[in-house]
Design an enzyme around this catalytic site. Structure first.
Site, short mmCIF file in Angstrom:
data_model
loop_
_atom_site.label_atom_id
_atom_site.label_comp_id
_atom_site.label_asym_id
_atom_site.label_seq_id
_atom_site.Cartn_x
_atom_site.Cartn_y
_atom_site.Cartn_z
N THR A 1 7.88 -0.84 0.24
CA THR A 1 8.99 -0.48 1.11
C THR A 1 10.19 -1.39 0.91
OG1 THR A 1 7.54 0.51 2.75
CG2 THR A 1 9.63 -0.32 3.56
N THR B 1 3.56 -3.53 1.79
CA THR B 1 2.82 -4.32 2.77
C THR B 1 1.41 -3.79 3.05
OG1 THR B 1 3.78 -3.03 4.56
CG2 THR B 1 4.91 -5.07 3.96
N ASP B 2 1.18 -2.50 2.70
CA ASP B 2 -0.09 -1.90 3.14
C ASP B 2 -1.33 -2.60 2.58
OD1 ASP B 2 1.30 -0.11 4.67
OD2 ASP B 2 1.21 1.53 3.21
#
Ligand code: ASP
Length: 377
Positions: A60, A131-132
């Site tokens: 992101t 970030t996941d």
């Protein structure tokens, strides 16, 4: 305020014009001073020309709807980073973190190892990531990159076109942390939202918020304040240069699957993992290691078939003690095949226990040895 005084001293104007100029320049000079003062204070924390390489993998932080930003475009968003380090860029991938594979990890670890051994002048690397799955990548590198220098993993919760984009601030913080000598010997760290987290402890603990990352009850390693970086503690488990894992010649890792315990869970998926050729199974068990009776039977069966099973807790915190012998060993056998070989995942989360078990299985299939590794890393 040297800038203000210099400008005034060289003015050839009379008193009135000097006063007018003072009124014009002082606010601007004060603004310049306010903007540069924290950097000047912090400069004491840095070697004179630190060099930091930003290696981008996507996520992101780069995900602009008009096209994903490159490493170069990302660093262009933070010209202030140049106050802290000479910043270089490298594009490793440009993917959502959920599309990264174990093969990407192996290539990334090899790349960083080559970089650190070829570049004695490099103070640290900043790795941008979605970030996941960031915490898994950070822990993998924590165990496989052989350096004392800084490796900082960074991401953002909002994309570059969103109001309140956190990527630029996080990236600037990450460069500052990577450039700081105080970051050496702390293993891989994650910098988000003004906080510095240890790779072993950090987790994405919320799906949406800007402050999505935490380190559970262990707390942050440190903080990135406006005036300086402040560290509170060091990781205590072994990492980076002090691990036994060498991925230089590996192009795949053993297959480890992750399953959960819940009310009424059957052991059939654990048996299916064995039948599908898994080398190891991580179970996110309830509490301090509880599974259903059928899962417990299935675990004993697959261990007897040579599969390593690591028990972690699905609670999000705390340790699973290494005392999970469900079946007492028959008289006269100290360590029968199967019984007593369940490995405690200690305080590792299930996803990180999977990372460590994949690496452990590159060295041994012996349960006692793997238990040693879970106590050490
Ligand atoms: N989907 C994104 C990723 O992990 C989420 C993020 O970066 O925040 O790549």
């Amino acid at each position: 305020m040297p800038m203000a005084s210099r400008r005034i001293r060289y003015s050839s104007c009379g008193l009135a014009r000097t006063a007018i100029r003072l009124r014009r320049w002082l606010p601007a000079a004060a603004g310049v001073w306010l903007a540069t003062a924290p950097a000047a204070v912090e400069a004491a924390q840095f070697r004179p020309r630190a060099t930091v390489r930003v290696v981008a993998t996507g996520g992101t932080i780069a995900n602009h709807p008009d096209g994903r930003l490159t490493a170069h475009e990302l660093t262009d968003l933070v010209p202030a980073a140049g106050r802290y380090a000479d910043v270089e860029t490298e594009q490793f991938a440009n993917l959502p973190s959920s599309s990264l594979t174990v093969e990407h990890w192996l290539a990334l670890a090899r790349r960083l190892n080559r970089l650190f051994s070829a570049r004695r002048d490099l103070d640290g690397v900043v790795l941008t990531s979605g970030t996941d799955t960031l915490e898994e990548t950070a822990y993998f590198l924590h165990l496989t990159v052989k350096t004392d220098r800084s490796i900082v993993v960074v991401g953002a919760m909002r994309p570059p076109n969103a109001p309140g984009y956190d990527g630029a601030a996080n990236l600037l913080d990450a460069v500052r942390v990577a450039a700081a000598p105080a970051s050496r010997n702390r293993g891989v760290v994650v910098v988000v939202n003004g906080e510095i987290h240890a790779a072993r402890d950090v987790r994405k603990a919320h799906a949406q918020r800007l402050d999505s990352f935490d380190s559970g009850r262990n707390g942050v390693l440190g903080v990135v304040d406006a005036d300086r970086i402040e560290y509170y503690r060091r990781p205590t488990r072994r990492h980076t240069r002090r691990t036994e894992f060498d991925v230089a010649r590996l192009d795949r890792l053993p297959r480890v699957v992750l399953l959960t315990s819940y009310v009424g869970a059957s052991g059939d998926l654990i048996r299916a993992a064995r039948d599908l050729g898994a080398d190891g199974v991580v179970v996110a068990a309830a509490g301090a290691g509880a599974t259903t009776p059928d899962q417990a039977d299935a675990i004993d069966e697959v261990i007897a078939d040579g599969i390593v099973v690591v028990i972690t807790t699905r609670t999000g915190g705390g340790r699973v003690p290494a005392r999970l012998r469900r079946v007492p060993p028959p008289a006269g056998t100290a360590d029968p095949r199967g019984a007593g070989r369940r490995v405690s995942g200690e305080s590792l989360s299930a996803v990180k226990a999977r990372v460590l078990l994949m690496l452990a299985l590159t060295r041994t299939r012996d349960g006692a040895e793997i238990q040693r590794m879970f106590t050490m890393y």
